[in-house]
Design an enzyme around this catalytic site. Structure first.
Site, PDB file in Angstrom:
ATOM      1  N   LYS A 139       0.827  -1.215   0.000  1.00 55.24           N
ATOM      2  CA  LYS A 139       0.000   0.000   0.000  1.00 55.24           C
ATOM      3  C   LYS A 139       0.861   1.264   0.000  1.00 55.24           C
ATOM      4  CE  LYS A 139      -1.719  -1.658   3.732  1.00 55.24           C
ATOM      5  NZ  LYS A 139      -2.475  -1.960   4.971  1.00 55.24           N
ATOM      6  N   THR A 194      -7.111   9.569   9.212  1.00 56.08           N
ATOM      7  CA  THR A 194      -6.935   8.321   8.462  1.00 56.08           C
ATOM      8  C   THR A 194      -6.860   7.123   9.407  1.00 56.08           C
ATOM      9  OG1 THR A 194      -4.558   8.729   8.489  1.00 56.08           O
ATOM     10  CG2 THR A 194      -5.753   9.404   6.497  1.00 56.08           C
ATOM     11  N   GLY A 238      -7.547   3.819  10.821  1.00 53.38           N
ATOM     12  CA  GLY A 238      -8.250   2.614  10.373  1.00 53.38           C
ATOM     13  C   GLY A 238      -8.304   2.398   8.873  1.00 53.38           C
ATOM     14  N   THR A 239      -7.540   3.185   8.118  1.00 56.13           N
ATOM     15  CA  THR A 239      -7.576   3.020   6.651  1.00 56.13           C
ATOM     16  C   THR A 239      -7.150   1.614   6.221  1.00 56.13           C
ATOM     17  OG1 THR A 239      -5.395   4.056   6.603  1.00 56.13           O
ATOM     18  CG2 THR A 239      -7.252   5.424   5.938  1.00 56.13           C
ATOM     19  N   GLY A 240      -6.075   1.118   6.848  1.00 58.17           N
ATOM     20  CA  GLY A 240      -5.539  -0.186   6.441  1.00 58.17           C
ATOM     21  C   GLY A 240      -6.531  -1.308   6.721  1.00 58.17           C
ATOM     22  N   CYS A 241      -7.167  -1.255   7.893  1.00 60.08           N
ATOM     23  CA  CYS A 241      -8.153  -2.288   8.261  1.00 60.08           C
ATOM     24  C   CYS A 241      -9.347  -2.235   7.304  1.00 60.08           C
ATOM     25  CB  CYS A 241      -8.661  -2.066   9.687  1.00 60.08           C
ATOM     26  SG  CYS A 241      -7.365  -1.989  10.919  1.00 60.08           S
TER      27      CYS A 241
HETATM   28  N1  LIG Z   1      -4.171  10.296   2.502  1.00 62.95           N
HETATM   29  C1  LIG Z   1      -4.634   9.341   1.691  1.00 62.95           C
HETATM   30  N2  LIG Z   1      -5.288   9.655   0.548  1.00 62.95           N
HETATM   31  C2  LIG Z   1      -5.780   8.706  -0.270  1.00 62.95           C
HETATM   32  N3  LIG Z   1      -5.629   7.377  -0.019  1.00 62.95           N
HETATM   33  C3  LIG Z   1      -4.985   7.002   1.089  1.00 62.95           C
HETATM   34  C4  LIG Z   1      -4.452   7.954   2.019  1.00 62.95           C
HETATM   35  N4  LIG Z   1      -3.884   7.277   3.060  1.00 62.95           N
HETATM   36  C5  LIG Z   1      -4.059   5.973   2.801  1.00 62.95           C
HETATM   37  N5  LIG Z   1      -4.703   5.797   1.613  1.00 62.95           N
HETATM   38  C6  LIG Z   1      -5.117   4.525   1.026  1.00 62.95           C
HETATM   39  O1  LIG Z   1      -5.721   3.781   2.077  1.00 62.95           O
HETATM   40  C7  LIG Z   1      -5.424   2.396   1.934  1.00 62.95           C
HETATM   41  C8  LIG Z   1      -4.743   1.911   3.212  1.00 62.95           C
HETATM   42  O2  LIG Z   1      -3.387   2.297   3.129  1.00 62.95           O
HETATM   43  P1  LIG Z   1      -2.458   2.711   4.330  1.00 62.95           P
HETATM   44  O3  LIG Z   1      -1.075   2.794   3.749  1.00 62.95           O
HETATM   45  O4  LIG Z   1      -3.009   3.905   5.016  1.00 62.95           O
HETATM   46  O5  LIG Z   1      -2.601   1.476   5.258  1.00 62.95           O
HETATM   47  P2  LIG Z   1      -2.036   1.258   6.706  1.00 62.95           P
HETATM   48  O6  LIG Z   1      -0.827   2.087   6.935  1.00 62.95           O
HETATM   49  O7  LIG Z   1      -1.907  -0.207   6.882  1.00 62.95           O
HETATM   50  O8  LIG Z   1      -3.196   1.792   7.602  1.00 62.95           O
HETATM   51  P3  LIG Z   1      -3.294   1.644   9.199  1.00 62.95           P
HETATM   52  O9  LIG Z   1      -2.352   2.635   9.772  1.00 62.95           O
HETATM   53  O10 LIG Z   1      -4.732   1.926   9.457  1.00 62.95           O
HETATM   54  O11 LIG Z   1      -2.885   0.242   9.542  1.00 62.95           O
HETATM   55  C9  LIG Z   1      -4.584   2.293   0.658  1.00 62.95           C
HETATM   56  O12 LIG Z   1      -5.445   2.054  -0.416  1.00 62.95           O
HETATM   57  C10 LIG Z   1      -3.950   3.662   0.553  1.00 62.95           C
HETATM   58  O13 LIG Z   1      -3.565   3.956  -0.766  1.00 62.95           O
HETATM   59  C1  LIG Z   2      -7.242  -3.113  16.995  1.00 62.91           C
HETATM   60  C2  LIG Z   2      -6.478  -2.426  15.938  1.00 62.91           C
HETATM   61  N1  LIG Z   2      -6.137  -3.125  14.827  1.00 62.91           N
HETATM   62  C3  LIG Z   2      -5.441  -2.514  13.840  1.00 62.91           C
HETATM   63  C4  LIG Z   2      -5.051  -1.186  13.944  1.00 62.91           C
HETATM   64  C5  LIG Z   2      -4.226  -0.544  12.856  1.00 62.91           C
HETATM   65  O1  LIG Z   2      -4.793   0.541  12.333  1.00 62.91           O
HETATM   66  C6  LIG Z   2      -5.424  -0.503  15.136  1.00 62.91           C
HETATM   67  N2  LIG Z   2      -5.088   0.803  15.318  1.00 62.91           N
HETATM   68  N3  LIG Z   2      -6.135  -1.142  16.088  1.00 62.91           N
END
Ligand SMILES: Nc1ncnc2c1ncn2[C@@H]1O[C@H](COP(=O)(O)OP(=O)(O)OP(=O)(O)O)[C@@H](O)[C@H]1O
Ligand SMILES: Cc1ncc(CO)c(N)n1
Length: 269
Positions: free
Chosen positions: A175, A208, A210-213
């Site tokens: 990502k 942002t 929870g974006t990854g989840c």
């Molecule tokens: N500021 C942003 N604008 C547009 N898309 C974004 C932005 N931040 C994250 N994304 C998108 O959100 C999705 C999750 O990516 P991200 O890299 O944020 O995951 P993550 O770091 O695992 O998140 P988390 O910190 O919640 O675990 C991807 O599709 C990424 O491209």
């Molecule tokens: C419980 C939980 N899972 C995943 C993440 C990663 O975003 C978080 N902040 N909290």
């Protein structure tokens, strides 16, 4: 009525923006029946993680059996797994119940820096769970830890994806949320045959959480509907983009994304 079904194996976020809560909201919004195995309880809000309380092992194992012995999730995702012991039990259940459509979000640290996966559990993740992945969805820092070297460019991201396939994952999405050097947020998908860049404009916002989840849950939901992986990743990208863009303004620091946004936008079209 046939309803697609998906399972999340992850930690609880009391603030409701990440973890199990983000996963179940995302499943629901995408028309998928959601089930959950809770690995840990976090006391968490938009300011950070105040506490981590792993669920006792017997409770995790029993949740896995309760689901596997009765219910049939078509797709399964993992999020926060916290310890090597939990990873081992999850890997065993995944194999025993034939959960082959497995999405692994290798959650390691929360955005504020709190540890969601113990350092000594990374090897268990690599050796026992990664080879079971239909797709693994690391962000760049997670991918760096998994392959053991830095990733600076898109070319290096492609090489990292290829290495993660060699390590046993059937497909990889690295990502681009963390790579602020590009105006687009680019996610690199590799299925062992071809690379796809799934991208959208980067949104400038601190909200942002929870974006990854949310993203990996959306991929899981779309796979539960029997979509192919590229289609699932594209839909997940549209879902998370809408969720970030239409932020809810909840909490005082890093607010959650808007899980309603994608469905609301489609409804008014
Ligand atoms: N500021 C942003 N604008 C547009 N898309 C974004 C932005 N931040 C994250 N994304 C998108 O959100 C999705 C999750 O990516 P991200 O890299 O944020 O995951 P993550 O770091 O695992 O998140 P988390 O910190 O919640 O675990 C991807 O599709 C990424 O491209
Ligand atoms: C419980 C939980 N899972 C995943 C993440 C990663 O975003 C978080 N902040 N909290």
């Amino acid at each position: 009525m046939h309803i697609p079904q998906a399972l999340t194996i992850a930690g609880s976020d009391s603030g409701g923006g990440a973890g199990i809560q983000a996963d179940l909201k995302t499943f629901q919004e995408l028309g998928v029946y959601g089930m959950s195995v809770i690995t840990a309880i976090t006391a968490q809000n938009t300011a950070g993680v105040q506490g981590v309380y792993p669920v006792e092992m017997a409770g995790i194992v029993q949740q896995l059996h309760s689901i596997g012995d009765d219910l049939q999730p078509v797709a399964v995702k993992t999020g926060m797994l916290f310890s090597a012991e939990i990873i081992r039990e999850v890997a065993q259940a995944v194999q025993a119940y034939g959960w082959t459509t497995l999405v692994i979000d290798p959650v390691m640290v929360a955005k504020g820096g709190s540890v969601l996966l113990q350092e000594q559990a990374v090897q268990a993740l690599i050796q026992e769970l990664l080879p079971l992945a239909a797709v693994i969805t690391p962000n760049v820092p997670e991918a760096e830890l998994l392959i053991g070297r830095p990733i600076r460019t898109l070319a290096e991201r492609e090489q990292a994806a290829s290495q993660l396939i060699d390590m046993g994952a059937r497909a990889v999405v690295i990502k681009g949320g963390h790579d602020t050097s590009t105006a687009q947020a680019i996610d690199v998908l590799y299925d062992g045959r071809s690379f796809h860049y799934v991208e959208g404009p980067r949104i400038h916002t601190p909200h942002t959480h929870g974006t990854g989840c949310t993203y990996s849950a959306a991929i899981t939901a779309e796979l539960a509907k029997h979509n192919d992986l590229l289609t699932a990743v594209q839909t997940a990208k549209a879902f998370v983009h809408a969720a970030i863009e239409d932020g809810l303004g909840i909490g005082s620091v890093h607010g959650p994304t808007n899980h309603f946004a994608y469905r609301q936008r489609r409804a008014v079209r």
